[in-house]
Design an enzyme around this catalytic site. Structure first.
Site, PDB file in Angstrom:
ATOM      1  N   ASN A   9       0.978  -1.236   0.089  1.00 35.62           N
ATOM      2  CA  ASN A   9      -0.044   0.041  -0.207  1.00 35.62           C
ATOM      3  C   ASN A   9       0.952   1.257  -0.005  1.00 35.62           C
ATOM      4  O   ASN A   9       1.343   1.606   0.856  1.00 35.62           O
ATOM      5  CB  ASN A   9      -0.987   0.086   1.182  1.00 35.62           C
ATOM      6  CG  ASN A   9      -1.735   1.239   1.503  1.00 35.62           C
ATOM      7  OD1 ASN A   9      -1.843   2.081   0.404  1.00 35.62           O
ATOM      8  ND2 ASN A   9      -2.312   1.274   2.433  1.00 35.62           N
ATOM      9  N   LYS A  11       0.122   4.108  -0.417  1.00 36.35           N
ATOM     10  CA  LYS A  11      -0.546   5.432   0.622  1.00 36.35           C
ATOM     11  C   LYS A  11      -0.274   6.597  -0.511  1.00 36.35           C
ATOM     12  O   LYS A  11      -0.524   6.341  -1.560  1.00 36.35           O
ATOM     13  CB  LYS A  11      -0.124   5.594   1.851  1.00 36.35           C
ATOM     14  CG  LYS A  11      -0.346   4.172   2.671  1.00 36.35           C
ATOM     15  CD  LYS A  11      -0.040   4.463   4.010  1.00 36.35           C
ATOM     16  CE  LYS A  11      -0.089   2.957   4.979  1.00 36.35           C
ATOM     17  NZ  LYS A  11      -0.103   3.077   6.308  1.00 36.35           N
ATOM     18  N   HIS A  98      -9.468   1.066   5.130  1.00 38.52           N
ATOM     19  CA  HIS A  98      -8.171   1.209   5.725  1.00 38.52           C
ATOM     20  C   HIS A  98      -8.413   2.264   6.755  1.00 38.52           C
ATOM     21  O   HIS A  98      -9.236   3.267   6.654  1.00 38.52           O
ATOM     22  CB  HIS A  98      -7.039   1.797   4.502  1.00 38.52           C
ATOM     23  CG  HIS A  98      -5.673   1.804   5.434  1.00 38.52           C
ATOM     24  ND1 HIS A  98      -5.378   2.761   6.508  1.00 38.52           N
ATOM     25  CD2 HIS A  98      -4.612   0.938   5.345  1.00 38.52           C
ATOM     26  CE1 HIS A  98      -4.013   2.286   6.537  1.00 38.52           C
ATOM     27  NE2 HIS A  98      -3.778   1.345   6.163  1.00 38.52           N
ATOM     28  N   GLU A 100      -6.966   4.478   7.871  1.00 38.78           N
ATOM     29  CA  GLU A 100      -6.672   6.117   7.738  1.00 38.78           C
ATOM     30  C   GLU A 100      -7.826   6.526   7.140  1.00 38.78           C
ATOM     31  O   GLU A 100      -8.219   7.721   7.282  1.00 38.78           O
ATOM     32  CB  GLU A 100      -5.300   6.243   6.914  1.00 38.78           C
ATOM     33  CG  GLU A 100      -3.951   5.933   7.897  1.00 38.78           C
ATOM     34  CD  GLU A 100      -2.894   5.255   6.794  1.00 38.78           C
ATOM     35  OE1 GLU A 100      -2.857   5.261   5.717  1.00 38.78           O
ATOM     36  OE2 GLU A 100      -2.024   4.791   7.432  1.00 38.78           O
ATOM     37  N   GLU A 170      -4.993  -4.794  10.576  1.00 37.35           N
ATOM     38  CA  GLU A 170      -4.113  -3.872  11.063  1.00 37.35           C
ATOM     39  C   GLU A 170      -4.340  -3.170  12.192  1.00 37.35           C
ATOM     40  O   GLU A 170      -5.094  -2.272  12.196  1.00 37.35           O
ATOM     41  CB  GLU A 170      -3.890  -2.862   9.386  1.00 37.35           C
ATOM     42  CG  GLU A 170      -3.688  -3.416   8.379  1.00 37.35           C
ATOM     43  CD  GLU A 170      -3.260  -2.461   7.440  1.00 37.35           C
ATOM     44  OE1 GLU A 170      -1.994  -2.718   6.958  1.00 37.35           O
ATOM     45  OE2 GLU A 170      -3.672  -1.152   7.506  1.00 37.35           O
ATOM     46  N   GLY A 176       2.631   2.457  10.802  1.00 39.68           N
ATOM     47  CA  GLY A 176       3.712   3.574  10.613  1.00 39.68           C
ATOM     48  C   GLY A 176       4.401   4.006  12.003  1.00 39.68           C
ATOM     49  O   GLY A 176       5.068   5.097  11.814  1.00 39.68           O
ATOM     50  N   SER A 216       3.738  -2.061  10.398  1.00 39.34           N
ATOM     51  CA  SER A 216       5.225  -1.929  10.359  1.00 39.34           C
ATOM     52  C   SER A 216       5.863  -3.397  10.181  1.00 39.34           C
ATOM     53  O   SER A 216       6.810  -3.752  10.754  1.00 39.34           O
ATOM     54  CB  SER A 216       5.655  -1.484  11.942  1.00 39.34           C
ATOM     55  OG  SER A 216       4.972  -0.389  12.320  1.00 39.34           O
TER      56      SER A 216
HETATM   57  P1  13P Z   1       3.248   0.547   7.620  1.00 34.73           P
HETATM   58  O1  13P Z   1       3.804  -0.813   7.210  1.00 34.73           O
HETATM   59  O2  13P Z   1       3.900   1.755   7.100  1.00 34.73           O
HETATM   60  O3  13P Z   1       3.008   0.378   9.270  1.00 34.73           O
HETATM   61  O4  13P Z   1       1.759   0.804   7.036  1.00 34.73           O
HETATM   62  C1  13P Z   1       0.979  -0.481   7.196  1.00 34.73           C
HETATM   63  C2  13P Z   1      -0.352  -0.176   6.602  1.00 34.73           C
HETATM   64  O5  13P Z   1      -1.112   0.554   6.840  1.00 34.73           O
HETATM   65  C3  13P Z   1      -0.660  -0.914   5.289  1.00 34.73           C
HETATM   66  O6  13P Z   1      -1.576  -0.838   4.643  1.00 34.73           O
END
Ligand code: 13P
Length: 254
Positions: A9, A11, A98, A100, A170, A176, A216
């Site tokens: 992803n 993002k 997601h 976010e 997740e 992150g 992560s």
């Molecule tokens: P990270 O791997 O940067 O922690 O992000 C995970 C994520 O949200 C993947 O969709």
């Protein structure tokens, strides 16, 4: 029984040119193939066509995914992207729900459910995300919280081919942050997700659905997650932005 899956992803990272470059580098890094591992890259919407062209030109061993979709077919929905638009640029997967998007854009489980139905009607595989915030984890109610999300997100879905519906667990506190859940943390929730899917869709279907861990995940820790019975892969954020780290994760899954 289930092919592992490593999905990236990106993002809101990578301009068109940067995205094409990353896709080319990844195609090169994975030019020997990915064995039984299904690999998906999910660039920003404006990069989809460019990455799709790289996949075709380099016969790259990965599929294309979007990061979002709207549930209407067309019309006056400024800024949104319809499922047939994703189809037209070759996207065969799409991330939905997601954390976010739930946090910053107020997406609800009802929205996630509508998006899943729309995608499946277009033969695009949803990668449907769930996961608890820190306060829920600290209160110890994370399993119930995620099970509730799964029930709402899958309400009324018909899954005829379990390879065409993917769940990503997740935990929000691990995204992150560099703070990873342990493999046992991931298994606890992924096991509960599979049991819930079995209640809803039957054991055989639940056994065919891939459940990914995200938060992560990186080359150094991915193998530990994959050892767990109900963890079938990873949804990768930061480590998917470089061809060497993402391809290393694919190789660790092979
Ligand atoms: P990270 O791997 O940067 O922690 O992000 C995970 C994520 O949200 C993947 O969709």
């Amino acid at each position: 029984m289930r092919n592992r899956m490593i999905a990236g992803n990106w993002k809101m990272n990578k301009t068109y040119t940067e995205g094409v470059q990353l896709a080319q580098d990844l195609a090169e890094a994975l030019s020997d193939g990915t064995g039984n591992v299904d690999v998906v890259v999910c660039p920003p919407t404006v990069d989809l066509k460019g990455v799709s062209t790289v996949i075709d030109q380099q016969s790259a061993p990965f599929a294309l995914g979007a990061q979002n979709v709207y549930w209407e077919e067309s019309g006056a929905y400024t800024g949104e992207t319809a499922p047939n638009m994703l189809e037209a640029v070759g996207a065969t997967y799409c991330i939905i729900g997601h954390s976010e998007r739930r946090d910053y854009f107020h997406e609800t489980d009802e929205d996630v459910n509508k998006k899943a139905k729309t995608l499946m009607a277009h033969n695009i595989v949803p990668i449907s995300c769930c996961g608890e915030p820190l306060e829920i984890r600290e209160a110890g109610t994370h399993v119930a919280y995620v099970v509730d999300q799964i029930k709402k997100d899958t309400e009324g879905l018909e899954i005829s081919d379990p390879a065409k519906y993917v769940v990503a667990y997740e935990p929000i506190w691990a995204i992150g942050t560099g703070k990873t859940a342990t493999a046992d943390d991931a298994q606890e929730v992924c096991g509960a997700i599979r049991a819930t899917l079995a209640e809803i869709f039957g054991q055989e279907t639940a056994d065919g659905i891939r459940i990914l861990y995200g938060g992560s995940a990186k080359p150094e820790n991915v193998a530990g997650f994959l050892e767990k019975e109900d963890v079938d892969g990873a949804l990768v954020g930061g480590a998917s932005l470089k061809a060497d780290s993402f391809s290393a994760m694919v190789k660790a899954a092979m």
